[in-house]
Write a protein that holds these residues in place. Structure first.
Motif, PDB file in Angstrom:
ATOM      1  N   GLU A 186       0.858  -1.185   0.000  1.00 30.53           N
ATOM      2  CA  GLU A 186       0.000   0.000   0.000  1.00 30.53           C
ATOM      3  C   GLU A 186       0.894   1.234   0.000  1.00 30.53           C
ATOM      4  O   GLU A 186       1.728   1.402   0.886  1.00 30.53           O
TER       5      GLU A 186
ATOM      6  N   THR B 115      -7.715   4.534  -4.170  1.00 28.00           N
ATOM      7  CA  THR B 115      -8.642   5.309  -3.350  1.00 28.00           C
ATOM      8  C   THR B 115      -8.118   6.725  -3.180  1.00 28.00           C
ATOM      9  O   THR B 115      -6.942   6.922  -2.864  1.00 28.00           O
ATOM     10  N   GLY B 116      -8.985   7.688  -3.408  1.00 29.17           N
ATOM     11  CA  GLY B 116      -8.591   9.074  -3.176  1.00 29.17           C
ATOM     12  C   GLY B 116      -8.407   9.345  -1.689  1.00 29.17           C
ATOM     13  O   GLY B 116      -9.081   8.756  -0.843  1.00 29.17           O
ATOM     14  N   THR B 117      -7.498  10.232  -1.358  1.00 29.09           N
ATOM     15  CA  THR B 117      -7.245  10.578   0.036  1.00 29.09           C
ATOM     16  C   THR B 117      -6.842  12.044   0.117  1.00 29.09           C
ATOM     17  O   THR B 117      -6.564  12.682  -0.902  1.00 29.09           O
ATOM     18  N   SER B 118      -6.831  12.567   1.315  1.00 28.44           N
ATOM     19  CA  SER B 118      -6.442  13.965   1.496  1.00 28.44           C
ATOM     20  C   SER B 118      -4.939  14.067   1.692  1.00 28.44           C
ATOM     21  O   SER B 118      -4.277  13.097   2.075  1.00 28.44           O
ATOM     22  N   GLU B 119      -4.395  15.247   1.447  1.00 32.64           N
ATOM     23  CA  GLU B 119      -2.961  15.459   1.641  1.00 32.64           C
ATOM     24  C   GLU B 119      -2.620  15.273   3.118  1.00 32.64           C
ATOM     25  O   GLU B 119      -3.289  15.815   3.994  1.00 32.64           O
ATOM     26  N   PRO B 120      -1.588  14.502   3.426  1.00 31.86           N
ATOM     27  CA  PRO B 120      -1.208  14.296   4.835  1.00 31.86           C
ATOM     28  C   PRO B 120      -0.785  15.615   5.481  1.00 31.86           C
ATOM     29  O   PRO B 120      -0.388  16.561   4.802  1.00 31.86           O
TER      30      PRO B 120
ATOM     31  N   ARG C 106       6.208  11.058  -4.491  1.00 33.61           N
ATOM     32  CA  ARG C 106       6.312  11.618  -3.137  1.00 33.61           C
ATOM     33  C   ARG C 106       7.667  12.289  -3.018  1.00 33.61           C
ATOM     34  O   ARG C 106       8.653  11.819  -3.603  1.00 33.61           O
TER      35      ARG C 106
ATOM     36  N   THR D  10       1.087   5.608  -0.621  1.00 34.29           N
ATOM     37  CA  THR D  10       0.347   6.861  -0.616  1.00 34.29           C
ATOM     38  C   THR D  10       1.206   7.949  -1.234  1.00 34.29           C
ATOM     39  O   THR D  10       2.389   8.082  -0.907  1.00 34.29           O
TER      40      THR D  10
ATOM     41  N   TRP E 292      -4.024  13.408  -4.432  1.00 34.21           N
ATOM     42  CA  TRP E 292      -3.461  12.448  -3.482  1.00 34.21           C
ATOM     43  C   TRP E 292      -4.298  11.180  -3.496  1.00 34.21           C
ATOM     44  O   TRP E 292      -5.534  11.241  -3.431  1.00 34.21           O
ATOM     45  N   VAL E 293      -3.630  10.034  -3.586  1.00 33.13           N
ATOM     46  CA  VAL E 293      -4.320   8.748  -3.658  1.00 33.13           C
ATOM     47  C   VAL E 293      -3.580   7.708  -2.814  1.00 33.13           C
ATOM     48  O   VAL E 293      -2.393   7.850  -2.507  1.00 33.13           O
ATOM     49  N   ARG E 294      -4.308   6.672  -2.454  1.00 27.38           N
ATOM     50  CA  ARG E 294      -3.738   5.505  -1.787  1.00 27.38           C
ATOM     51  C   ARG E 294      -3.938   4.312  -2.719  1.00 27.38           C
ATOM     52  O   ARG E 294      -5.048   4.059  -3.179  1.00 27.38           O
TER      53      ARG E 294
END
Length: 248
Positions: free
Chosen positions: A165, A238-243, A182, A167, A210-212
């Protein structure tokens, strides 16, 4: 009077700059867009010191003005000097605008624009070939830089058949397709290095999104050689928010 005005501007700039440093490091996490987390105490100390120096300078300026300031016996020269200083001080006040901008505008971290214009900077780690065993977790969460190092330099091919996995943010390839990218920093954003993984099997998200991703390493060459490419055959996106900390 001119000297006092210049000192006044300098004092205001010091206070504002110190307050800006404290704003991004003590009362928010904006500093993570500039430096590593470990440097936070130094930023706070610097901000406090700047504010104190500026306040002391401001007190000195007020004291001098209260005492009547400095006078020049040659009134003509004093008048010309005052006009020059007044014009210079107006320009100096413009220096406060970038500092005020820190309070009003949240800057973006380095992202897709930087990654698209840089090459993969993954370098051979010290002791490559002797990587520690990977956890049995499925899927296995990995930093992008660690995935690249294992894919490129692990002669034991410990990634083979493992679901991982990752990100990061999307950045397009010049010849079509896309990378998951990244940025890694050693000290600050100025020394940022780019890690990229070519993603296959799923369509590209918008650049910078940003994605996972969960997928399996797809070797394009024998591990331990520079010809091996970090490629991931994606199974799930899966889409995700910026850490909160955008850098690895």
């Amino acid at each position: 009077m001119g000297a006092a005005v210049r000192r006044e501007v300098r004092a205001v700039l010091q206070v504002l700059l110190g307050a800006a440093v404290l704003h991004i490091s003590l009362f928010s996490e904006l500093y993570l867009r500039y430096v590593r987390k470990a440097l936070r105490p130094y930023l706070v100390a610097t901000g406090v010191l700047l504010v104190l120096i500026g306040l002391v300078s401001a007190v000195c300026v007020v004291r001098d003005l209260w005492r009547g300031g400095q006078h020049d016996d040659d009134h003509g020269h004093a008048h010309a000097h005052h006009g020059h200083a007044h014009g210079g001080s107006r320009i100096a006040w413009l220096l406060t605008l970038p500092v005020l901008g820190i309070f009003l505008i949240a800057p973006d971290a380095l992202g897709a624009y930087t990654a698209q214009r840089s090459v993969d900077t993954t370098v051979k780690p010290a002791g490559a070939g002797g990587f520690p065993p990977l956890a049995a977790t499925d899927p296995l969460p990995l930093r992008l830089a660690d995935f690249d190092a294992l894919a490129l330099w692990d002669s034991n091919a410990s990634l083979k058949g493992r679901r991982v996995e990752l990100t990061g943010f999307a950045t397009p390839k010049k010849d079509g397709g896309w990378y998951l990218a990244r940025l890694t920093i050693s000290c600050c954003a100025a020394d940022a290095q780019t890690s990229k993984v070519e993603i296959r099997g799923v369509g590209a998200p918008p650049s910078g999104a940003w994605v996972r991703i969960v997928g399996i390493w797809q070797p394009d060459g024998p591990p331990g050689q520079g010809g091996a490419l970090p490629v991931l055959a994606a199974q799930q996106l899966t889409g995700t928010s910026e850490p909160g900390d955008p850098y690895e």
